[in-house]
Design a protein around this motif. Structure first.
Motif, PDB file in Angstrom:
ATOM      1  N   ILE A 156      -1.323  -1.710  -9.151  1.00  0.00           N
ATOM      2  CA  ILE A 156      -0.083  -1.780  -9.930  1.00  0.00           C
ATOM      3  C   ILE A 156       1.089  -1.733  -8.960  1.00  0.00           C
ATOM      4  O   ILE A 156       1.205  -0.807  -8.167  1.00  0.00           O
ATOM      5  CB  ILE A 156       0.012  -0.615 -10.937  1.00  0.00           C
ATOM      6  CG1 ILE A 156      -1.187  -0.626 -11.876  1.00  0.00           C
ATOM      7  CG2 ILE A 156       1.309  -0.698 -11.735  1.00  0.00           C
ATOM      8  CD1 ILE A 156      -1.268   0.577 -12.789  1.00  0.00           C
ATOM      9  N   SER A 157       1.952  -2.735  -9.016  1.00  0.00           N
ATOM     10  CA  SER A 157       3.074  -2.808  -8.084  1.00  0.00           C
ATOM     11  C   SER A 157       4.090  -1.710  -8.376  1.00  0.00           C
ATOM     12  O   SER A 157       4.144  -1.163  -9.479  1.00  0.00           O
ATOM     13  CB  SER A 157       3.761  -4.166  -8.180  1.00  0.00           C
ATOM     14  OG  SER A 157       4.467  -4.278  -9.407  1.00  0.00           O
ATOM     15  N   GLN A 170       9.101   0.564 -13.901  1.00  0.00           N
ATOM     16  CA  GLN A 170       9.519   0.199 -15.254  1.00  0.00           C
ATOM     17  C   GLN A 170       8.710   0.969 -16.301  1.00  0.00           C
ATOM     18  O   GLN A 170       9.253   1.461 -17.299  1.00  0.00           O
ATOM     19  CB  GLN A 170       9.351  -1.311 -15.458  1.00  0.00           C
ATOM     20  CG  GLN A 170       9.840  -1.816 -16.805  1.00  0.00           C
ATOM     21  CD  GLN A 170       9.711  -3.335 -16.921  1.00  0.00           C
ATOM     22  OE1 GLN A 170       9.211  -3.997 -16.018  1.00  0.00           O
ATOM     23  NE2 GLN A 170      10.173  -3.880 -18.024  1.00  0.00           N
ATOM     24  N   HIS A 171       7.407   1.099 -16.046  1.00  0.00           N
ATOM     25  CA  HIS A 171       6.529   1.799 -16.976  1.00  0.00           C
ATOM     26  C   HIS A 171       6.905   3.280 -17.067  1.00  0.00           C
ATOM     27  O   HIS A 171       6.935   3.869 -18.154  1.00  0.00           O
ATOM     28  CB  HIS A 171       5.078   1.645 -16.512  1.00  0.00           C
ATOM     29  CG  HIS A 171       4.074   2.302 -17.399  1.00  0.00           C
ATOM     30  ND1 HIS A 171       3.763   1.819 -18.659  1.00  0.00           N
ATOM     31  CD2 HIS A 171       3.311   3.420 -17.230  1.00  0.00           C
ATOM     32  CE1 HIS A 171       2.848   2.596 -19.222  1.00  0.00           C
ATOM     33  NE2 HIS A 171       2.567   3.579 -18.368  1.00  0.00           N
ATOM     34  N   THR A 172       7.213   3.876 -15.921  1.00  0.00           N
ATOM     35  CA  THR A 172       7.582   5.293 -15.903  1.00  0.00           C
ATOM     36  C   THR A 172       8.873   5.541 -16.674  1.00  0.00           C
ATOM     37  O   THR A 172       8.959   6.465 -17.485  1.00  0.00           O
ATOM     38  CB  THR A 172       7.749   5.785 -14.452  1.00  0.00           C
ATOM     39  OG1 THR A 172       6.556   5.527 -13.724  1.00  0.00           O
ATOM     40  CG2 THR A 172       8.036   7.282 -14.423  1.00  0.00           C
ATOM     41  N   ALA A 228       4.684   4.978  -3.806  1.00  0.00           N
ATOM     42  CA  ALA A 228       3.791   4.429  -4.824  1.00  0.00           C
ATOM     43  C   ALA A 228       2.568   3.796  -4.156  1.00  0.00           C
ATOM     44  O   ALA A 228       2.446   2.588  -4.029  1.00  0.00           O
ATOM     45  CB  ALA A 228       4.532   3.401  -5.682  1.00  0.00           C
ATOM     46  N   GLY A 229       1.676   4.648  -3.728  1.00  0.00           N
ATOM     47  CA  GLY A 229       0.456   4.250  -3.051  1.00  0.00           C
ATOM     48  C   GLY A 229      -0.298   5.507  -2.661  1.00  0.00           C
ATOM     49  O   GLY A 229       0.225   6.620  -2.772  1.00  0.00           O
ATOM     50  N   ALA A 231       0.821  -1.208   0.000  1.00  0.00           N
ATOM     51  CA  ALA A 231       0.000   0.000   0.000  1.00  0.00           C
ATOM     52  C   ALA A 231       0.857   1.261   0.000  1.00  0.00           C
ATOM     53  O   ALA A 231       0.382   2.334   0.362  1.00  0.00           O
ATOM     54  CB  ALA A 231      -0.923  -0.005   1.215  1.00  0.00           C
ATOM     55  N   GLY A 232       2.123   1.120  -0.374  1.00  0.00           N
ATOM     56  CA  GLY A 232       2.987   2.286  -0.432  1.00  0.00           C
ATOM     57  C   GLY A 232       3.672   2.614   0.878  1.00  0.00           C
ATOM     58  O   GLY A 232       4.031   3.764   1.123  1.00  0.00           O
ATOM     59  N   LEU A 233       3.892   1.594   1.717  1.00  0.00           N
ATOM     60  CA  LEU A 233       4.582   1.800   2.991  1.00  0.00           C
ATOM     61  C   LEU A 233       5.824   0.917   3.099  1.00  0.00           C
ATOM     62  O   LEU A 233       6.249   0.555   4.199  1.00  0.00           O
ATOM     63  CB  LEU A 233       3.630   1.531   4.154  1.00  0.00           C
ATOM     64  CG  LEU A 233       2.588   2.634   4.387  1.00  0.00           C
ATOM     65  CD1 LEU A 233       1.432   2.133   5.240  1.00  0.00           C
ATOM     66  CD2 LEU A 233       3.238   3.848   5.036  1.00  0.00           C
ATOM     67  N   ALA A 234       6.392   0.566   1.958  1.00  0.00           N
ATOM     68  CA  ALA A 234       7.660  -0.181   1.891  1.00  0.00           C
ATOM     69  C   ALA A 234       7.594  -1.531   2.583  1.00  0.00           C
ATOM     70  O   ALA A 234       8.538  -1.945   3.257  1.00  0.00           O
ATOM     71  CB  ALA A 234       8.808   0.664   2.457  1.00  0.00           C
TER      72      ALA A 234
END
Length: 332
Positions: free
Chosen positions: A208-209, A215-217, A302-303, A120-123
């Motif tokens: 999205i992981s 990679q997409h960015t 990223a979350g 959830a974006g908390l590493a």
């Protein structure tokens, strides 16, 4: 160079074949990046395009217990629930463990307990992989120091390289193609007044992981070419802020760095957006409070969740404005 080659170099081609004790146990803290890791120059070895800087949350992370499994497969229990052997998490974990069992096969029962939301974006992957590496060291009595452990964890998850220490940690991007100079180390800085607040807005697993988004960015954002220079400048500013204990510089640089990372994701195609309405509302509230004189900043990975940065003198005010905020005294 392959991951297995790096492992052989670290162990001088004498990888311990069997455990020296019945079980291994270790904790690793999650780390919040103030200067982000976003983009790899080598996806096999998880070598980043830029160096980064993070701060650990001492009471948040992963506790991992490992022991040999009688059956010829790895089994993982995550927060009390068995992970499916067909899941991407289980497959990635077994592939990572394969690096350490090239000759005599052994398999593990892995029990991981996390006190943070997962994916959830908390590493969560960072502290999960770091704690697994430390548990393996405990189980096999690996003759590895912190630098080698950081490199080994990086092979499983890039940001895991930073989850071996409390406080501020710098991850050096390195320049060597084998990645042996790409590792993290703690910074000799303490800031007792600093507070980190976790504003948990959505604890569901993100669609999205980070791995895919990164990679997409890199592949599609027209602005990514400017990221290395931005990240390098931000890292310098953050280290200056730590040296001078200048909070406005620390908070402002961390927030700018995070917003730049998300701007790149928005500019990629198809666009990537981790913002939710609650995220935007939280940002706008922070900006309004800052305009009215409160020294309050945020960072976002990223979350959808935000991590607030403020000083102890303002804790009561921040708690009043964000009643659901979980405050961490990093240097308590």
């Amino acid at each position: 160079m392959k991951k297995s080659d790096v492992v052989q170099v670290i162990f001088h081609h004498h990888l311990p074949a069997q455990p020296v004790r019945e079980e291994g146990l270790a904790f690793a803290p999650t780390n919040i990046a103030l200067c982000k890791y976003w983009g790899k120059r080598d996806s096999e070895l998880n070598l980043p395009h830029t160096s980064s800087l993070s701060i650990a949350l001492p009471d948040k992370g992963a506790m991992t217990h490992v022991k040999l499994n009688d059956q010829p497969q790895d089994v993982m229990i995550l927060n009390g629930k068995q992970v499916s052997e067909d899941s991407s998490l289980m497959q990635r974990t077994s592939q990572f463990l394969d690096l350490f069992r090239p000759q005599s096969p052994w398999y593990l029962q892995i029990n991981i307990k996390m006190n943070i939301p997962i994916a959830a974006g908390l590493a969560s992957s960072a502290c999960g992989v770091a704690s697994l590496v430390l548990a393996l060291k405990d189980l096999f009595d690996w003759p590895c120091g912190p630098k080698d452990l950081s490199i080994l964890a990086r092979l499983g998850s890039g940001s895991a390289a930073r989850s071996f220490w409390m406080g501020f940690v710098e991850w050096h991007m390195g320049v060597q193609t084998d990645g042996m100079d790409c590792y993290a180390e703690p910074l000799a800085v303490e800031w007792p007044e600093l507070r980190v607040g976790i504003l948990s807005l959505n604890e569901k697993e993100k669609p999205i992981s980070s791995r895919e988004a990164m990679q997409h960015t890199v592949g599609t954002s027209p602005f990514y070419k400017n990221w290395p220079q931005k990240a390098t400048q931000d890292l310098t500013l953050l280290k200056q802020a730590l040296q001078l204990k200048k909070f406005s510089l620390l908070g402002g640089t961390a927030e700018s760095n995070a917003m730049t990372m998300h701007a790149m994701m928005l500019s990629s195609w198809p666009p990537l957006c981790y913002f939710m309405p609650e995220t935007i509302a939280g940002m706008q509230k922070i900006w309004d409070l800052r305009r009215n004189g409160l020294e309050l900043y945020f960072t976002q990975d990223a979350g959808p969740n935000l991590k607030l940065l403020f000083l102890g003198k303002d804790e009561a005010t921040v708690r009043e404005q964000f009643p659901a905020l979980e405050v961490v005294n990093v240097f308590e």
